[in-house]
Design an enzyme around this catalytic site. Structure first.
Site, PDB file in Angstrom:
ATOM      1  N   LEU A  38      33.442  66.145  -2.642  1.00  0.00           N
ATOM      2  CA  LEU A  38      34.637  65.666  -3.339  1.00  0.00           C
ATOM      3  C   LEU A  38      35.362  66.823  -4.029  1.00  0.00           C
ATOM      4  CD1 LEU A  38      33.049  62.440  -4.883  1.00  0.00           C
ATOM      5  CD2 LEU A  38      34.413  62.642  -2.803  1.00  0.00           C
ATOM      6  N   PRO A  39      36.618  66.585  -4.463  1.00  0.00           N
ATOM      7  CA  PRO A  39      37.409  67.705  -5.006  1.00  0.00           C
ATOM      8  C   PRO A  39      36.827  68.353  -6.272  1.00  0.00           C
ATOM      9  CG  PRO A  39      38.846  65.881  -4.390  1.00  0.00           C
ATOM     10  CD  PRO A  39      37.440  65.374  -4.268  1.00  0.00           C
ATOM     11  N   THR A  54      32.270  71.653  -5.214  1.00  0.00           N
ATOM     12  CA  THR A  54      32.213  72.731  -6.214  1.00  0.00           C
ATOM     13  C   THR A  54      32.684  72.143  -7.539  1.00  0.00           C
ATOM     14  OG1 THR A  54      32.705  74.408  -4.562  1.00  0.00           O
ATOM     15  CG2 THR A  54      33.045  75.014  -6.855  1.00  0.00           C
ATOM     16  N   LYS A 100      27.411  79.733  -7.351  1.00  0.00           N
ATOM     17  CA  LYS A 100      28.662  79.616  -6.583  1.00  0.00           C
ATOM     18  C   LYS A 100      29.847  80.181  -7.378  1.00  0.00           C
ATOM     19  CE  LYS A 100      32.010  77.720  -4.048  1.00  0.00           C
ATOM     20  NZ  LYS A 100      32.433  78.181  -2.774  1.00  0.00           N
ATOM     21  N   LYS A 127      40.998  77.155  -9.240  1.00  0.00           N
ATOM     22  CA  LYS A 127      40.097  76.123  -9.783  1.00  0.00           C
ATOM     23  C   LYS A 127      38.719  76.737 -10.082  1.00  0.00           C
ATOM     24  CE  LYS A 127      37.027  72.799  -7.942  1.00  0.00           C
ATOM     25  NZ  LYS A 127      36.487  72.100  -6.808  1.00  0.00           N
TER      26      LYS A 127
HETATM   27  P1  NAD Z   1      39.800  67.955   0.276  1.00  0.00           P
HETATM   28  O1  NAD Z   1      40.765  67.634  -0.803  1.00  0.00           O
HETATM   29  O2  NAD Z   1      40.314  68.355   1.629  1.00  0.00           O
HETATM   30  O3  NAD Z   1      38.799  66.710   0.506  1.00  0.00           O
HETATM   31  C1  NAD Z   1      38.324  65.874  -0.493  1.00  0.00           C
HETATM   32  C2  NAD Z   1      38.190  64.473   0.085  1.00  0.00           C
HETATM   33  O4  NAD Z   1      37.554  63.629  -0.882  1.00  0.00           O
HETATM   34  C3  NAD Z   1      39.542  63.829   0.408  1.00  0.00           C
HETATM   35  O5  NAD Z   1      39.524  63.372   1.761  1.00  0.00           O
HETATM   36  C4  NAD Z   1      39.638  62.654  -0.575  1.00  0.00           C
HETATM   37  O6  NAD Z   1      40.321  61.530  -0.058  1.00  0.00           O
HETATM   38  C5  NAD Z   1      38.167  62.342  -0.800  1.00  0.00           C
HETATM   39  N1  NAD Z   1      37.870  61.619  -2.037  1.00  0.00           N
HETATM   40  C6  NAD Z   1      38.280  61.874  -3.296  1.00  0.00           C
HETATM   41  N2  NAD Z   1      37.733  60.995  -4.161  1.00  0.00           N
HETATM   42  C7  NAD Z   1      36.982  60.146  -3.424  1.00  0.00           C
HETATM   43  C8  NAD Z   1      36.148  59.016  -3.722  1.00  0.00           C
HETATM   44  N3  NAD Z   1      36.021  58.571  -4.977  1.00  0.00           N
HETATM   45  N4  NAD Z   1      35.510  58.395  -2.711  1.00  0.00           N
HETATM   46  C9  NAD Z   1      35.640  58.835  -1.437  1.00  0.00           C
HETATM   47  N5  NAD Z   1      36.400  59.898  -1.083  1.00  0.00           N
HETATM   48  C10 NAD Z   1      37.064  60.534  -2.069  1.00  0.00           C
HETATM   49  O7  NAD Z   1      38.846  69.112  -0.308  1.00  0.00           O
HETATM   50  P2  NAD Z   1      37.917  70.134   0.516  1.00  0.00           P
HETATM   51  O8  NAD Z   1      38.703  71.353   0.859  1.00  0.00           O
HETATM   52  O9  NAD Z   1      37.208  69.382   1.582  1.00  0.00           O
HETATM   53  O10 NAD Z   1      36.911  70.587  -0.647  1.00  0.00           O
HETATM   54  C11 NAD Z   1      35.894  69.741  -1.108  1.00  0.00           C
HETATM   55  C12 NAD Z   1      35.059  70.520  -2.104  1.00  0.00           C
HETATM   56  O11 NAD Z   1      34.531  71.684  -1.474  1.00  0.00           O
HETATM   57  C13 NAD Z   1      35.845  71.020  -3.334  1.00  0.00           C
HETATM   58  O12 NAD Z   1      35.046  70.902  -4.473  1.00  0.00           O
HETATM   59  C14 NAD Z   1      36.136  72.478  -2.989  1.00  0.00           C
HETATM   60  O13 NAD Z   1      36.286  73.289  -4.153  1.00  0.00           O
HETATM   61  C15 NAD Z   1      34.896  72.846  -2.214  1.00  0.00           C
HETATM   62  N6  NAD Z   1      35.063  73.959  -1.263  1.00  0.00           N
HETATM   63  C16 NAD Z   1      36.158  74.037  -0.474  1.00  0.00           C
HETATM   64  C17 NAD Z   1      36.286  75.092   0.423  1.00  0.00           C
HETATM   65  C18 NAD Z   1      37.502  75.207   1.310  1.00  0.00           C
HETATM   66  O14 NAD Z   1      37.713  76.285   1.900  1.00  0.00           O
HETATM   67  N7  NAD Z   1      38.301  74.155   1.489  1.00  0.00           N
HETATM   68  C19 NAD Z   1      35.287  76.074   0.505  1.00  0.00           C
HETATM   69  C20 NAD Z   1      34.151  75.955  -0.288  1.00  0.00           C
HETATM   70  C21 NAD Z   1      34.048  74.880  -1.168  1.00  0.00           C
END
Ligand code: NAD
Length: 311
Positions: free
Chosen positions: A80-81, A111, A186, A261
């Site tokens: 999740l975000p 994260t 991390k 973030k």
């Molecule tokens: P994203 O915004 O693409 O995906 C998050 C998903 O969670 C969305 O599809 C949203 O609809 C869903 N969501 C939110 N609340 C919800 C709930 N209550 N129930 C069900 N679904 C829900 O984000 P992302 O890029 O996939 O990143 C996710 C996590 O990974 C973050 O914490 C980010 O910091 C971390 N991260 C991202 C990357 C990257 O390159 N994108 C790399 C390493 C870590």
């Protein structure tokens, strides 16, 4: 029917576990797809129906609610975000910790703030539920290729239990320490990455303003004491390296908004733990300013724009 022994259950879980995957965004989507490919029975849930449909096309089962997805499974994985979403899912909102079976093992790969991870981990432990924080490094490319690094916080027993599941989505699986330690490691890594990237772009900017060719300067520094990951595999100056975001108008890769973030998480944690992070704070200021100037959706190496006349 004879009840499955603990050992039998463990062995079955390694080969074919039942897994609920919550949060199918840029990272979660491909991670869940890799669990399906590895032969696990994956039930998915996301607030966005299109994200669920994409995973159904990959062979996952759709759940109408998060409760339906998580009831009775071997593992719950969440991606999740931010902190509030994770605390909302497990404690404050949906209260998933009171819904899952006691022997369901929980893996949160989002994260989030270490103190949030500790809070959820402690609430899980108080209910006798095994949980780890397992944030990832490696970006969307690593999520698709199944080559992520997982940085796990939790007990040694929990680490061994989740390792085979994480191996279906990643290449390097680290045990950082107890609950929350994965998140601390991390944010330390990402703070370091931000500092190195900002420093690298500053140095290349100085060289270019003095008439140096950015490719020649990058080659010199990468074979000298200024060498670092940004120079080796992620050169931030357009045209120096093929196949990296800087040579694709800073599209793809790791967004400035996400780096800002993570630097915010490092800053908040530093204040709470009374650690001094002057370089990290400066990097935070730079990336937040860069995002405020409308660059939040670009790859983080676009910080080069602050130190060179690129537009
Ligand atoms: P994203 O915004 O693409 O995906 C998050 C998903 O969670 C969305 O599809 C949203 O609809 C869903 N969501 C939110 N609340 C919800 C709930 N209550 N129930 C069900 N679904 C829900 O984000 P992302 O890029 O996939 O990143 C996710 C996590 O990974 C973050 O914490 C980010 O910091 C971390 N991260 C991202 C990357 C990257 O390159 N994108 C790399 C390493 C870590």
């Amino acid at each position: 029917m004879r009840k499955e022994s603990r050992k039998e259950k463990q062995n079955r879980r390694i080969k074919m576990a039942t897994i609920a995957f919550i949060g199918l965004g840029n990272m979660g989507g491909p991670m869940a797809a890799n669990l399906v490919k590895a032969g696990h029975e994956v039930t998915v849930f996301d607030l966005v129906p299109a994200a669920v449909e994409a995973l159904v096309a990959e062979g996952a089962k759709a759940a109408a609610t998060v409760e339906d997805a998580a009831k009775g499974v071997d593992f719950v994985v969440s991606m999740l975000p931010a902190s509030q979403h994770v605390e909302g899912l497990y404690i404050d909102g949906t209260g998933l910790l009171d819904i899952v079976d006691k022997n369901t093992v929980i893996i949160d790969s989002s994260t989030i703030a270490p103190e949030s991870a500790r809070r959820v981990g402690e609430e899980a432990a108080s209910r006798g539920i095994m949980m780890v924080d397992a944030p990832v490094s490696g970006g969307v490319g690593g999520a698709k290729a199944g080559t992520l690094s997982f940085i796990v916080g939790g007990s040694a027993e929990a680490f061994e239990t989740v390792k085979p599941i994480l191996e279906a989505m990643g290449k390097n699986i680290f045990h950082a320490g107890d609950a929350g330690a994965g998140q601390v490691a991390k944010i330390c890594n990402n703070m370091m990455l931000a500092i190195l990237m900002a420093g690298t772009t500053e140095a290349i900017g100085l060289g270019v303003k003095n008439g140096l060719d950015p490719a020649v300067l990058s080659d010199i520094m990468s074979k000298s004491s200024g060498n670092n990951w940004s120079l080796q595999v992620y050169n931030p100056y357009p045209g120096v390296m093929e196949g990296v975001p800087s040579s694709n108008n800073y599209q793809g890769g790791f967004m400035v908004d996400l780096m800002a973030k993570d630097l915010g998480l490092a800053f908040d944690n530093a204040v709470k733990s009374k650690a001094s992070i002057p370089m990290g704070s400066m990097a935070r200021n730079l990336f937040a300013l860069h995002a405020a100037n409308g660059n939040g959706g670009l790859d983080f190496s676009s910080i080069q724009k602050m130190f060179a006349d690129l537009d």
